[in-house]
Design an enzyme around this catalytic site. Structure first.
Site, PDB file in Angstrom:
ATOM      1  N   ASN A   1       7.803  38.531  38.267  1.00  0.00           N
ATOM      2  CA  ASN A   1       7.670  38.257  36.835  1.00  0.00           C
ATOM      3  C   ASN A   1       6.343  37.565  36.581  1.00  0.00           C
ATOM      4  O   ASN A   1       5.859  36.820  37.436  1.00  0.00           O
ATOM      5  CB  ASN A   1       8.813  37.353  36.351  1.00  0.00           C
ATOM      6  CG  ASN A   1       8.717  37.036  34.871  1.00  0.00           C
ATOM      7  OD1 ASN A   1       8.480  37.919  34.045  1.00  0.00           O
ATOM      8  ND2 ASN A   1       8.865  35.754  34.530  1.00  0.00           N
TER       9      ASN A   1
ATOM     10  N   HIS B   1       4.546  34.859  34.022  1.00  0.00           N
ATOM     11  CA  HIS B   1       4.917  33.811  33.069  1.00  0.00           C
ATOM     12  C   HIS B   1       3.651  33.115  32.582  1.00  0.00           C
ATOM     13  O   HIS B   1       2.798  32.741  33.398  1.00  0.00           O
ATOM     14  CB  HIS B   1       5.848  32.799  33.723  1.00  0.00           C
ATOM     15  CG  HIS B   1       6.308  31.738  32.787  1.00  0.00           C
ATOM     16  ND1 HIS B   1       7.257  31.962  31.807  1.00  0.00           N
ATOM     17  CD2 HIS B   1       5.940  30.439  32.659  1.00  0.00           C
ATOM     18  CE1 HIS B   1       7.449  30.848  31.117  1.00  0.00           C
ATOM     19  NE2 HIS B   1       6.655  29.915  31.604  1.00  0.00           N
TER      20      HIS B   1
ATOM     21  N   SER C   1       1.239  32.493  35.799  1.00  0.00           N
ATOM     22  CA  SER C   1       1.777  32.549  37.149  1.00  0.00           C
ATOM     23  C   SER C   1       2.545  33.844  37.355  1.00  0.00           C
ATOM     24  O   SER C   1       3.229  34.306  36.437  1.00  0.00           O
ATOM     25  CB  SER C   1       2.758  31.390  37.382  1.00  0.00           C
ATOM     26  OG  SER C   1       2.198  30.145  37.024  1.00  0.00           O
TER      27      SER C   1
ATOM     28  N   ASP D   1      12.362  31.254  35.631  1.00  0.00           N
ATOM     29  CA  ASP D   1      10.949  30.913  35.887  1.00  0.00           C
ATOM     30  C   ASP D   1      10.800  29.936  37.047  1.00  0.00           C
ATOM     31  O   ASP D   1       9.917  29.076  37.045  1.00  0.00           O
ATOM     32  CB  ASP D   1      10.303  30.324  34.614  1.00  0.00           C
ATOM     33  CG  ASP D   1      10.357  31.274  33.434  1.00  0.00           C
ATOM     34  OD1 ASP D   1      10.444  30.797  32.282  1.00  0.00           O
ATOM     35  OD2 ASP D   1      10.352  32.498  33.673  1.00  0.00           O
TER      36      ASP D   1
HETATM   37  C1  GRF Z   1       2.699  37.674  28.044  1.00  0.00           C
HETATM   38  O1  GRF Z   1       2.044  36.448  27.814  1.00  0.00           O
HETATM   39  C2  GRF Z   1       3.665  37.501  29.185  1.00  0.00           C
HETATM   40  O2  GRF Z   1       3.281  36.514  30.122  1.00  0.00           O
HETATM   41  C3  GRF Z   1       4.887  37.063  28.483  1.00  0.00           C
HETATM   42  O3  GRF Z   1       4.937  37.892  27.327  1.00  0.00           O
HETATM   43  C4  GRF Z   1       3.587  38.084  26.881  1.00  0.00           C
HETATM   44  C5  GRF Z   1       3.439  39.523  26.398  1.00  0.00           C
HETATM   45  O4  GRF Z   1       3.133  40.345  27.406  1.00  0.00           O
HETATM   46  N1  GRF Z   1       6.092  37.193  29.284  1.00  0.00           N
HETATM   47  P1  GRF Z   1       2.896  41.952  27.237  1.00  0.00           P
HETATM   48  O5  GRF Z   1       1.668  42.175  26.392  1.00  0.00           O
HETATM   49  O6  GRF Z   1       4.136  42.497  26.582  1.00  0.00           O
HETATM   50  O7  GRF Z   1       2.692  42.429  28.631  1.00  0.00           O
END
Ligand code: GRF
Length: 194
Positions: free
Chosen positions: A109, A111, A138, A147
């Site tokens: 994942n 985060h 991370s 997380d």
């Molecule tokens: C990102 O910051 C990710 O870390 C979090 O959701 C945000 C959107 O990510 N979990 P994405 O553009 O959908 O990949």
């Protein structure tokens, strides 16, 4: 044998697109075989299809709160696609211990914080409220605690004068797009060598 990767998304999927682009490079130890969303309106589904990747939707709302049923349906799709590695990329559903246990050591994942700081939501505003001078993102292995799994990689950004949660999020997202492909590449290479 190239390892088969499924990417789980809930929204636009900018991290997912970066993972697809990197896995398209020759010599990568893994290949994307599926992009799955819990929301049929997730913008990332069309982006994945445009790159010729199979897509699937398992809508959590169809299960009316039956979390085990929702997760069993996802698990069935992943097993049917003969997936080796699962990447959560902006997937906004918390997964239960039974599901996570079935993919332990094989599910990553990303985060948007320097874990173990700021588990959960609103990480950018919390870093600003705390007066942090640096922040980041991370990539970690997913375990039943949210997380909380072993960290595989991190990237740091400075918190700048006048930053808002949005400007900080944008700076972190740029780093996410470099970090996640790098970590997945290393992870797949070592898994393949096992
Ligand atoms: C990102 O910051 C990710 O870390 C979090 O959701 C945000 C959107 O990510 N979990 P994405 O553009 O959908 O990949």
């Amino acid at each position: 044998m190239t390892l088969r990767v499924a990417i789980l998304i809930s929204g636009g999927g900018s991290n997912m697109v970066r993972l697809l682009e990197d896995m398209a490079e020759p010599g990568h130890a893994a290949e994307p075989v599926l992009v799955l969303a819990n929301d049929p309106t997730a913008g990332g589904l069309a982006k994945a299809a445009a790159q010729g990747i199979a897509t699937s939707v398992v809508d959590h709302r169809d299960f009316k709160g039956d979390r085990a049923g929702f997760e069993a349906a996802i698990d069935k799709v992943l097993r049917k696609a003969d997936v080796d590695i699962v990447c959560l990329a902006g997937f906004m559903r918390i997964l239960g211990a039974d599901f996570v246990g079935g993919w332990e050591g094989r599910m990553l994942n990303i985060h948007p914080s320097l874990l173990p700081k700021y588990k959960g939501l609103h990480t950018h505003q919390r870093a600003l409220d705390a007066g942090d001078t640096e922040h980041g993102c991370s990539v970690h292995l997913v375990t039943p605690a949210l997380d909380d799994g072993p960290i595989l990689g991190q990237a740091t950004v400075p918190v700048q004068e006048g930053d808002t949660a949005d400007t900080l999020a944008a700076r972190v997202l740029k780093e996410e797009h470099q970090l996640y492909p790098k970590v997945l590449r290393e992870f797949a290479t070592s898994l393949k060598a096992e």
